[in-house]
Scaffold this motif. Structure first.
Motif, PDB file in Angstrom:
ATOM      1  N   ALA A  18       0.835  -1.205   0.000  1.00  0.00           N
ATOM      2  CA  ALA A  18       0.000   0.000   0.000  1.00  0.00           C
ATOM      3  C   ALA A  18       0.871   1.256   0.000  1.00  0.00           C
ATOM      4  N   MET A  19       1.975   1.215   0.743  1.00  0.00           N
ATOM      5  CA  MET A  19       2.893   2.356   0.761  1.00  0.00           C
ATOM      6  C   MET A  19       3.575   2.546  -0.593  1.00  0.00           C
ATOM      7  N   LEU A  20       3.859   1.436  -1.285  1.00  0.00           N
ATOM      8  CA  LEU A  20       4.405   1.546  -2.640  1.00  0.00           C
ATOM      9  C   LEU A  20       3.442   2.288  -3.558  1.00  0.00           C
ATOM     10  N   ASN A  21       2.164   2.003  -3.416  1.00  0.00           N
ATOM     11  CA  ASN A  21       1.153   2.677  -4.236  1.00  0.00           C
ATOM     12  C   ASN A  21       1.092   4.166  -3.900  1.00  0.00           C
ATOM     13  N   ILE A  22       1.221   4.502  -2.632  1.00  0.00           N
ATOM     14  CA  ILE A  22       1.227   5.915  -2.233  1.00  0.00           C
ATOM     15  C   ILE A  22       2.489   6.594  -2.761  1.00  0.00           C
ATOM     16  N   TYR A  23       3.620   5.900  -2.708  1.00  0.00           N
ATOM     17  CA  TYR A  23       4.875   6.470  -3.197  1.00  0.00           C
ATOM     18  C   TYR A  23       4.801   6.768  -4.689  1.00  0.00           C
ATOM     19  N   LYS A  24       4.060   5.950  -5.411  1.00  0.00           N
ATOM     20  CA  LYS A  24       3.902   6.175  -6.849  1.00  0.00           C
ATOM     21  C   LYS A  24       3.296   7.559  -7.115  1.00  0.00           C
ATOM     22  N   LYS A  25       2.451   8.034  -6.199  1.00  0.00           N
ATOM     23  CA  LYS A  25       1.783   9.317  -6.362  1.00  0.00           C
ATOM     24  C   LYS A  25       2.543  10.472  -5.714  1.00  0.00           C
ATOM     25  N   ARG A  26       3.153  10.203  -4.557  1.00  0.00           N
ATOM     26  CA  ARG A  26       3.882  11.251  -3.811  1.00  0.00           C
ATOM     27  C   ARG A  26       5.276  10.742  -3.491  1.00  0.00           C
ATOM     28  N   LYS A  27       6.243  11.231  -4.179  1.00  0.00           N
ATOM     29  CA  LYS A  27       7.630  10.787  -4.003  1.00  0.00           C
ATOM     30  C   LYS A  27       8.261  11.512  -2.809  1.00  0.00           C
ATOM     31  N   GLU A  28       8.026  10.982  -1.603  1.00  0.00           N
ATOM     32  CA  GLU A  28       8.560  11.575  -0.383  1.00  0.00           C
ATOM     33  C   GLU A  28       9.425  10.555   0.341  1.00  0.00           C
ATOM     34  N   TRP A  29      10.477  11.006   1.008  1.00  0.00           N
ATOM     35  CA  TRP A  29      11.383  10.101   1.703  1.00  0.00           C
ATOM     36  C   TRP A  29      10.699   9.405   2.873  1.00  0.00           C
ATOM     37  N   LYS A  30       9.703  10.051   3.489  1.00  0.00           N
ATOM     38  CA  LYS A  30       9.007   9.433   4.624  1.00  0.00           C
ATOM     39  C   LYS A  30       8.275   8.166   4.186  1.00  0.00           C
ATOM     40  N   ILE A  31       7.769   8.191   2.977  1.00  0.00           N
ATOM     41  CA  ILE A  31       7.054   7.018   2.457  1.00  0.00           C
ATOM     42  C   ILE A  31       8.043   5.883   2.201  1.00  0.00           C
ATOM     43  N   ILE A  32       9.237   6.223   1.741  1.00  0.00           N
ATOM     44  CA  ILE A  32      10.268   5.199   1.534  1.00  0.00           C
ATOM     45  C   ILE A  32      10.608   4.522   2.862  1.00  0.00           C
TER      46      ILE A  32
END
Length: 104
Positions: A18-32
């Motif tokens: 799910a976090m990978l899907n969010i990262y696809k939309k918002r490229k933020e280091w916190k999501i990584i």
């Protein structure tokens, strides 16, 4: 306790996806960081469960939880298809995982 760890491993895998899907939309280091934590926790719980459960059974159940969980999250939060055939095949995965548990 090993079965609980296995369930948590699958849930952490779903979280990571799910976090990978969010990262696809918002490229933020916190999501990584969240992606790394989700998958690290998943693999930690998986390795704990594999201390006593057979590898083949453990891996099959882990991927089943991850696959079904990822599809359900996609349907619930990201507008993915809810076609009856898709739900039927997801149900077959769930029944298969339950069958593996009963035969362990």
């Amino acid at each position: 306790m090993d079965w609980i760890a296995l369930i948590f491993a699958g849930c952490f895998e779903v979280f990571g996806v799910a976090m990978l899907n969010i990262y696809k939309k918002r490229k933020e280091w916190k999501i990584i960081v969240l992606i790394a934590l989700g998958f690290a926790c998943s693999l930690f719980c998986l390795s704990y469960a594999m201390n006593t459960l057979p590898m083949g059974l453990t891996y099959a159940i882990w991927t089943g939880i991850g696959g079904v969980g990822g599809a359900l999250v996609g349907m619930a939060f990201y507008g993915e298809s809810r076609e009856w055939k898709r739900i039927g095949f997801l149900a077959m995965i769930i029944v298969s995982v339950m069958g593996l548990k009963l035969t362990a």
